[in-house]
Motif scaffolding. Structure first.
Motif, PDB file in Angstrom:
ATOM      1  N   ARG A 188       0.845  -1.196   0.000  1.00  0.00           N
ATOM      2  CA  ARG A 188       0.000   0.000   0.000  1.00  0.00           C
ATOM      3  C   ARG A 188       0.882   1.248   0.000  1.00  0.00           C
ATOM      4  O   ARG A 188       1.483   1.602   1.018  1.00  0.00           O
ATOM      5  N   GLU A 202      -9.946  -1.816  -1.163  1.00  0.00           N
ATOM      6  CA  GLU A 202      -8.826  -2.551  -0.569  1.00  0.00           C
ATOM      7  C   GLU A 202      -9.217  -3.971  -0.191  1.00  0.00           C
ATOM      8  O   GLU A 202      -8.469  -4.927  -0.462  1.00  0.00           O
ATOM      9  N   GLU A 203     -10.371  -4.168   0.427  1.00  0.00           N
ATOM     10  CA  GLU A 203     -10.788  -5.519   0.817  1.00  0.00           C
ATOM     11  C   GLU A 203     -10.961  -6.411  -0.413  1.00  0.00           C
ATOM     12  O   GLU A 203     -10.637  -7.603  -0.385  1.00  0.00           O
ATOM     13  N   ILE A 206      -7.518  -7.506  -1.593  1.00  0.00           N
ATOM     14  CA  ILE A 206      -6.961  -8.537  -0.711  1.00  0.00           C
ATOM     15  C   ILE A 206      -7.584  -9.886  -1.019  1.00  0.00           C
ATOM     16  O   ILE A 206      -6.884 -10.900  -1.160  1.00  0.00           O
ATOM     17  N   LYS A 214      -4.067 -11.652   4.951  1.00  0.00           N
ATOM     18  CA  LYS A 214      -5.295 -10.845   4.909  1.00  0.00           C
ATOM     19  C   LYS A 214      -5.048  -9.341   5.070  1.00  0.00           C
ATOM     20  O   LYS A 214      -5.848  -8.615   5.660  1.00  0.00           O
ATOM     21  N   ARG A 215      -3.950  -8.883   4.544  1.00  0.00           N
ATOM     22  CA  ARG A 215      -3.708  -7.446   4.480  1.00  0.00           C
ATOM     23  C   ARG A 215      -2.701  -7.174   3.372  1.00  0.00           C
ATOM     24  O   ARG A 215      -1.982  -8.073   2.927  1.00  0.00           O
ATOM     25  N   LEU A 216      -2.683  -5.916   2.933  1.00  0.00           N
ATOM     26  CA  LEU A 216      -1.664  -5.507   1.985  1.00  0.00           C
ATOM     27  C   LEU A 216      -0.368  -5.204   2.728  1.00  0.00           C
ATOM     28  O   LEU A 216      -0.358  -4.989   3.936  1.00  0.00           O
ATOM     29  N   ASP A 218       2.980  -3.051   3.812  1.00  0.00           N
ATOM     30  CA  ASP A 218       3.259  -1.673   4.195  1.00  0.00           C
ATOM     31  C   ASP A 218       4.730  -1.413   3.893  1.00  0.00           C
ATOM     32  O   ASP A 218       5.556  -2.325   4.043  1.00  0.00           O
ATOM     33  N   GLY A 246       3.183 -11.434   2.215  1.00  0.00           N
ATOM     34  CA  GLY A 246       2.111 -12.009   3.017  1.00  0.00           C
ATOM     35  C   GLY A 246       1.752 -13.426   2.643  1.00  0.00           C
ATOM     36  O   GLY A 246       0.719 -13.950   3.079  1.00  0.00           O
TER      37      GLY A 246
END
Length: 251
Positions: A188, A202-203, A206, A214-216, A218, A246
């Protein structure tokens, strides 16, 4: 100890590059923030580092231009007296279907992403060896260098070349300089937030990408790994690629 050590991060004003600049500054590195066009972002990064009581300068150079690269490295050496770490982060995308891609589209991307890393690595390596330092080069790659994707043959090819260049330089420059590649997954940043409309999707992104965590990503995730590799704890790591995504691509 990082006292008096200097890091050059190409394309360091925004996104992953900015995250790496801030992390290395927090560890005591003097930081040279390279930019080509976005002077404002580079200066904002410098200002933030200085607000942390760090030391930083912005330095303009088109990494695909050997004359500008030489002047950049010379300027950093004049200001800080050395370069210990180079992070080849500068890169561009010009996405089009293969049959619509022009020669200029190919040249601009490959010249920045691959030739640029070659030119800057060469200049910095000469300086490191001349000063008898132990240095590090980190090449910021892409998972699509391994998997490929549609509409990005220029970008994917440039990043695939960067992976091989990492191995070649790791063999040639050792033991004075260690060379490794860090490969971010979908991270992100300002660019991806705008490009993929992450503020509203965003969801979806993912779930579409099936990221187990379960997240982008960083930029801090990437910066932390860079910091480890160049540290004494990472002193036996050379010629490797590290994917930080991830678990999306287990390759």
């Amino acid at each position: 100890m990082t006292e008096n050590k200097t890091a050059l991060i190409t394309g360091g004003g925004r996104g992953i590059g900015r995250g790496i600049c801030l992390k290395l500054a927090s560890l005591g590195y003097s930081v040279a923030v390279n930019y080509c066009q976005d002077h404002k972002s580079a200066e904002n990064t410098v200002t933030e580092i200085k607000s942390m009581s760090g030391t930083a300068i912005s330095v303009r150079a088109d990494v695909s231009n050997s004359v500008e690269v030489s002047k950049m490295v010379e300027h950093i050496n004049t200001v800080f007296g050395r370069i210990d770490v180079l992070v080849n982060n500068a890169g561009i995308n010009i996405d089009k279907p293969f049959l619509e891609m022009t020669e200029d589209d190919w040249d601009r991307v490959v010249d920045t992403n691959l030739k640029g890393a070659f030119l800057v690595s060469r200049e910095v390596s000469v300086l490191i060896k001349a000063k008898k330092l132990h240095g590090n080069i980190i090449n910021i790659g892409s998972t699509t260098a391994i998997t490929g994707r549609k509409n990005g043959v220029n970008y994917c090819s440039s990043k695939a070349g960067l992976l091989v260049m990492t191995r070649c330089l790791a063999k040639e420059l050792a033991p004075d300089i260690r060379v490794n590649s860090v490969i971010p997954g979908f991270t992100r940043t300002e660019e991806t937030r705008e490009r993929f409309k992450l503020d509203t999707r965003e969801e979806y992104e993912i779930s579409k990408r099936d990221i187990p965590l379960k997240r982008l990503g960083d930029p801090k995730d990437i910066a932390s790994l860079v910091a480890f590799i160049i540290s004494e704890e990472g002193a036996y790591i050379n010629g490797q690629k590290f994917i930080v995504d991830g678990g999306e691509n287990m390759i």
